[in-house]
Design an enzyme around this catalytic site. Structure first.
Site, PDB file in Angstrom:
ATOM      1  N   TYR A  72     -17.191 -15.186   2.901  1.00 49.69           N
ATOM      2  CA  TYR A  72     -15.651 -15.590   2.707  1.00 49.69           C
ATOM      3  C   TYR A  72     -15.501 -15.928   1.379  1.00 49.69           C
ATOM      4  O   TYR A  72     -14.615 -15.241   0.691  1.00 49.69           O
ATOM      5  CB  TYR A  72     -15.224 -16.883   3.518  1.00 49.69           C
ATOM      6  CG  TYR A  72     -13.874 -17.044   3.594  1.00 49.69           C
ATOM      7  CD1 TYR A  72     -13.124 -16.713   4.596  1.00 49.69           C
ATOM      8  CD2 TYR A  72     -13.140 -18.127   2.560  1.00 49.69           C
ATOM      9  CE1 TYR A  72     -11.599 -17.137   4.449  1.00 49.69           C
ATOM     10  CE2 TYR A  72     -11.967 -18.336   2.640  1.00 49.69           C
ATOM     11  CZ  TYR A  72     -11.308 -17.941   3.344  1.00 49.69           C
ATOM     12  OH  TYR A  72      -9.916 -18.081   3.481  1.00 49.69           O
ATOM     13  N   PHE A 124       7.473   4.334  -6.623  1.00 42.99           N
ATOM     14  CA  PHE A 124       6.856   4.635  -5.030  1.00 42.99           C
ATOM     15  C   PHE A 124       7.522   3.955  -4.078  1.00 42.99           C
ATOM     16  O   PHE A 124       8.157   2.617  -4.354  1.00 42.99           O
ATOM     17  CB  PHE A 124       5.366   4.568  -4.817  1.00 42.99           C
ATOM     18  CG  PHE A 124       4.997   5.071  -3.773  1.00 42.99           C
ATOM     19  CD1 PHE A 124       4.915   6.487  -3.276  1.00 42.99           C
ATOM     20  CD2 PHE A 124       4.405   4.076  -2.483  1.00 42.99           C
ATOM     21  CE1 PHE A 124       4.656   7.063  -2.041  1.00 42.99           C
ATOM     22  CE2 PHE A 124       4.194   4.752  -1.438  1.00 42.99           C
ATOM     23  CZ  PHE A 124       3.947   6.115  -1.265  1.00 42.99           C
ATOM     24  N   ASP A 125       7.749   4.478  -3.017  1.00 38.62           N
ATOM     25  CA  ASP A 125       8.707   3.771  -2.001  1.00 38.62           C
ATOM     26  C   ASP A 125       8.382   2.292  -1.581  1.00 38.62           C
ATOM     27  O   ASP A 125       9.227   1.425  -1.516  1.00 38.62           O
ATOM     28  CB  ASP A 125       8.423   4.202  -0.385  1.00 38.62           C
ATOM     29  CG  ASP A 125       8.040   5.753  -0.501  1.00 38.62           C
ATOM     30  OD1 ASP A 125       8.077   6.377  -1.539  1.00 38.62           O
ATOM     31  OD2 ASP A 125       7.930   6.399   0.689  1.00 38.62           O
ATOM     32  N   ASP A 216       1.164   1.722 -12.069  1.00 43.45           N
ATOM     33  CA  ASP A 216       0.775   1.868 -10.848  1.00 43.45           C
ATOM     34  C   ASP A 216      -0.326   3.036 -10.762  1.00 43.45           C
ATOM     35  O   ASP A 216       0.163   4.057 -11.057  1.00 43.45           O
ATOM     36  CB  ASP A 216       2.008   2.180 -10.020  1.00 43.45           C
ATOM     37  CG  ASP A 216       1.647   2.641  -8.411  1.00 43.45           C
ATOM     38  OD1 ASP A 216       0.396   2.870  -8.175  1.00 43.45           O
ATOM     39  OD2 ASP A 216       2.528   2.643  -7.634  1.00 43.45           O
ATOM     40  N   ALA A 218      -2.793   4.359  -8.435  1.00 47.46           N
ATOM     41  CA  ALA A 218      -3.168   5.076  -7.489  1.00 47.46           C
ATOM     42  C   ALA A 218      -4.068   6.415  -7.759  1.00 47.46           C
ATOM     43  O   ALA A 218      -5.138   6.373  -7.347  1.00 47.46           O
ATOM     44  CB  ALA A 218      -2.268   5.401  -6.580  1.00 47.46           C
ATOM     45  N   LYS A 259      -6.704   6.172  -2.957  1.00 45.02           N
ATOM     46  CA  LYS A 259      -6.469   7.840  -3.611  1.00 45.02           C
ATOM     47  C   LYS A 259      -7.586   7.837  -4.506  1.00 45.02           C
ATOM     48  O   LYS A 259      -8.666   8.463  -4.002  1.00 45.02           O
ATOM     49  CB  LYS A 259      -5.286   7.808  -4.224  1.00 45.02           C
ATOM     50  CG  LYS A 259      -3.944   7.915  -3.397  1.00 45.02           C
ATOM     51  CD  LYS A 259      -3.477   6.881  -3.080  1.00 45.02           C
ATOM     52  CE  LYS A 259      -2.109   6.939  -2.317  1.00 45.02           C
ATOM     53  NZ  LYS A 259      -1.641   5.706  -1.604  1.00 45.02           N
ATOM     54  N   HIS A 453      12.166   8.555   7.598  1.00 46.95           N
ATOM     55  CA  HIS A 453      11.276   9.553   7.658  1.00 46.95           C
ATOM     56  C   HIS A 453      10.361   9.250   8.669  1.00 46.95           C
ATOM     57  O   HIS A 453       9.680  10.146   9.276  1.00 46.95           O
ATOM     58  CB  HIS A 453      10.803  10.372   6.341  1.00 46.95           C
ATOM     59  CG  HIS A 453      10.423   9.208   5.476  1.00 46.95           C
ATOM     60  ND1 HIS A 453      11.142   8.028   5.071  1.00 46.95           N
ATOM     61  CD2 HIS A 453       9.377   9.090   5.024  1.00 46.95           C
ATOM     62  CE1 HIS A 453      10.406   7.377   4.080  1.00 46.95           C
ATOM     63  NE2 HIS A 453       9.242   8.031   4.157  1.00 46.95           N
TER      64      HIS A 453
HETATM   65  N1  F0G Z   1       1.703   3.549  -5.171  1.00 41.65           N
HETATM   66  C1  F0G Z   1       1.749   4.858  -4.923  1.00 41.65           C
HETATM   67  C2  F0G Z   1       2.095   5.825  -6.396  1.00 41.65           C
HETATM   68  C3  F0G Z   1       1.238   5.602  -3.911  1.00 41.65           C
HETATM   69  O1  F0G Z   1       1.419   6.666  -3.781  1.00 41.65           O
HETATM   70  C4  F0G Z   1       1.046   4.858  -2.562  1.00 41.65           C
HETATM   71  C5  F0G Z   1       0.950   5.486  -1.419  1.00 41.65           C
HETATM   72  C6  F0G Z   1       1.162   3.259  -2.907  1.00 41.65           C
HETATM   73  C7  F0G Z   1       1.516   2.759  -4.059  1.00 41.65           C
HETATM   74  C8  F0G Z   1       0.989   2.598  -1.587  1.00 41.65           C
HETATM   75  O2  F0G Z   1      -0.372   2.514  -1.159  1.00 41.65           O
HETATM   76  O3  F0G Z   1      -0.523   3.384   1.047  1.00 41.65           O
HETATM   77  O4  F0G Z   1      -2.547   1.934   0.010  1.00 41.65           O
HETATM   78  O5  F0G Z   1      -0.533   0.680   0.657  1.00 41.65           O
HETATM   79  N2  F0G Z   1       1.137   6.570  -1.157  1.00 41.65           N
HETATM   80  C9  F0G Z   1       0.633   7.190   0.219  1.00 41.65           C
HETATM   81  C10 F0G Z   1       1.184   8.702   0.013  1.00 41.65           C
HETATM   82  C11 F0G Z   1       1.032   6.612   1.324  1.00 41.65           C
HETATM   83  O6  F0G Z   1       1.106   9.481   1.025  1.00 41.65           O
HETATM   84  O7  F0G Z   1       1.499   9.003  -1.162  1.00 41.65           O
HETATM   85  P1  F0G Z   1      -0.934   2.235   0.048  1.00 41.65           P
END
Ligand code: F0G
Length: 461
Positions: A72, A124-125, A216, A218, A259, A453
């Site tokens: 842990y 990002f969303d 960010d 990724a 990613k 979506h």
């Molecule tokens: N930031 C970026 C730029 C992303 O593309 C994603 C996820 C996230 C944050 C969130 O990360 O999925 O690990 O919680 N992108 C995926 C896509 C879902 O299909 O582009 P996560």
């Protein structure tokens, strides 16, 4: 040249995928209300819905899994991960999270402020969702050519428009801007990279006004590869030298490790600010797990420690970026309108230019997603009228997005160029018969427009 870009690995284990008939696919599409998110993955032949969490792990990663320490607190897998992250980011403080959006959540809680602006190239969303819940104003200031799919090839379409950023600071006052977030590469407009010059300029301007900068990250190593290949002065620098320079300009970085971390789950919150780190640790304990695992198992952290390093491998990146380019080139040969140059993790087809007779209220890119699955069992994702559309909060009138695309996300180390040919040939066929396709009617959307979506339902017109 072909030798340089061919796979720098051999395939040791395979997963069978099913080839299905067009009649079967038509039935499954109907059952899924023409929403690719609702299809069963086992009925997909080539899955390009996302590049996230879909990488093939290497034999080194699989063997590292066995070393996972499930303590842990203070497990040795954490320290291995910490060392690997520090090596690539050049930042001292590391908090793992279970995936990217958890790091986004922690970051938003710390940096997004009610009624204040969060400037980004294109948020990002998951950050946008968090920001909206917190009452922050998330604005996208990507350069104009990044919002126009027909703009000519330019090396860094993910850059932030410095003038727009300056204007907002001057108009609203710097205290009204709580954070600047640079997403590398910029997912929403084609996996387009951000140049080092732009990262530096944005951070200098932000520093002048004491606005913190977050990256960010990724797709950090894909961005670093583009800097190495396209930006003057970086040709002889290693990928890690470039990543470290990128993060030298920010205070904090978040990462969806699914990613460029080459793993199936995991996220990171990394910072140079000790106070911010302490806040992040508190939030992680409440929401993710203790500070030395943050919702991950020891196994996950072992795989990520190795995967991050493999993601920075020069030969791997050369193959990776060129596979995406290969698909883009094949589509262009067929006359198909795509965002150029191709970016890091996928090829983005312009739905409006593909189906000029289908208006945005009839979801041209979603129609293309449906057609591609029907034709060849290939699943892509819509990033257009459905995913990015919004509504006027007072009148309820729909607001259609500038970018209307279908993203063909390419998983890392998973598919061969023969698979890319299947995709290109199928889209070529659809393009030849494009006049015969009609649009879609949206028949169901959930209560939150920005998330519709995932669960939307459509009918064929
Ligand atoms: N930031 C970026 C730029 C992303 O593309 C994603 C996820 C996230 C944050 C969130 O990360 O999925 O690990 O919680 N992108 C995926 C896509 C879902 O299909 O582009 P996560």
């Amino acid at each position: 040249m072909k030798f340089m870009t061919a796979e720098p690995f051999r395939i040791k284990m395979v997963e069978r995928v099913k080839k299905t008939t067009k009649e079967e696919r038509q039935k499954w599409l109907k059952e899924s209300a023409y929403n690719a998110f609702k299809l069963r993955a086992e009925n997909v032949y080539i899955d390009c819905l996302t590049d996230s969490g879909t990488s093939a792990m290497s034999s080194e990663q699989w063997s590292a899994l066995m070393l996972g320490d499930e303590s842990y607190a203070g497990c040795k897998s954490f320290y291995k991960l910490e060392e690997s992250v520090q090596d690539i980011f050049g930042l001292p403080y590391v908090q793992p999270t279970h995936q990217g959006r958890a790091a986004d959540y922690i970051m938003a809680k710390i940096y997004a402020k009610e009624g204040k602006y969060a400037i980004g190239n294109m948020h990002f969303d998951t950050f946008r969702g968090n920001a909206e819940v917190l009452g922050a104003l998330a604005v996208d200031y990507v350069v104009d050519e990044g919002k126009d799919t027909s703009s000519p090839s330019q090396p860094f379409k993910g850059n932030i428009d410095i003038n727009k950023m300056k204007r907002l600071i001057e108009e609203k006052g710097s205290e009204q801007i709580s954070v600047v977030i640079i997403t590398v590469t910029c997912n929403n407009n084609g996996g387009q990279p951000v140049s080092m010059e732009n990262i530096k300029e944005v951070s200098e301007l932000a520093r002048e006004y004491k606005i913190p900068v977050v990256i960010d990250s990724a797709r950090l190593s894909e961005n670093a590869y583009f800097i190495q290949q396209r930006e003057e002065g970086y040709k002889n620098k290693s990928i890690k030298e470039i990543t470290r320079e990128m993060f030298s300009y920010c205070e904090t970085a978040t990462m969806s490790s699914k990613k460029d971390g080459l793993v199936n789950i995991g996220g990171l919150f990394v910072t140079r600010n000790h106070e911010v780190f302490q806040q992040a640790q508190q939030l992680a304990i409440v929401h993710e797990g203790f500070i030395t695992y943050g919702g991950l198992t020891g196994r996950d952290m072992e795989a990520l420690a190795v995967g991050l390093q493999e993601g920075c491998d020069q030969q791997y990146l050369e193959y990776r970026i060129n596979q995406v380019k290969y698909l883009g080139d094949r589509l262009e040969e067929n006359g198909i309108p795509i965002i150029k140059p191709t970016g890091g993790h996928g090829v983005y087809v312009d739905g409006r230019r593909f189906f000029p007779h289908i208006s945005q209220d009839q979801f041209p890119s979603q129609r293309l997603v449906v057609a591609l699955y029907e034709e060849a069992g290939v699943r892509a994702v819509e990033l257009g009228a459905c995913a990015f559309g919004s509504k006027n909060t007072i009148t309820g009138e729909p607001i259609w997005p500038e970018l209307e695309t279908m993203r063909i996300g390419i998983s890392r180390r998973v598919y061969t160029n023969s698979h890319m040919d299947v995709i290109a040939n199928a889209l070529g066929e659809i393009y030849k018969n494009r006049d015969q396709y009609k649009g879609l009617k949206l028949v169901y959307e959930g209560p939150i427009v920005s998330l519709r979506h995932f669960t939307a339902g459509f009918d064929l017109l």
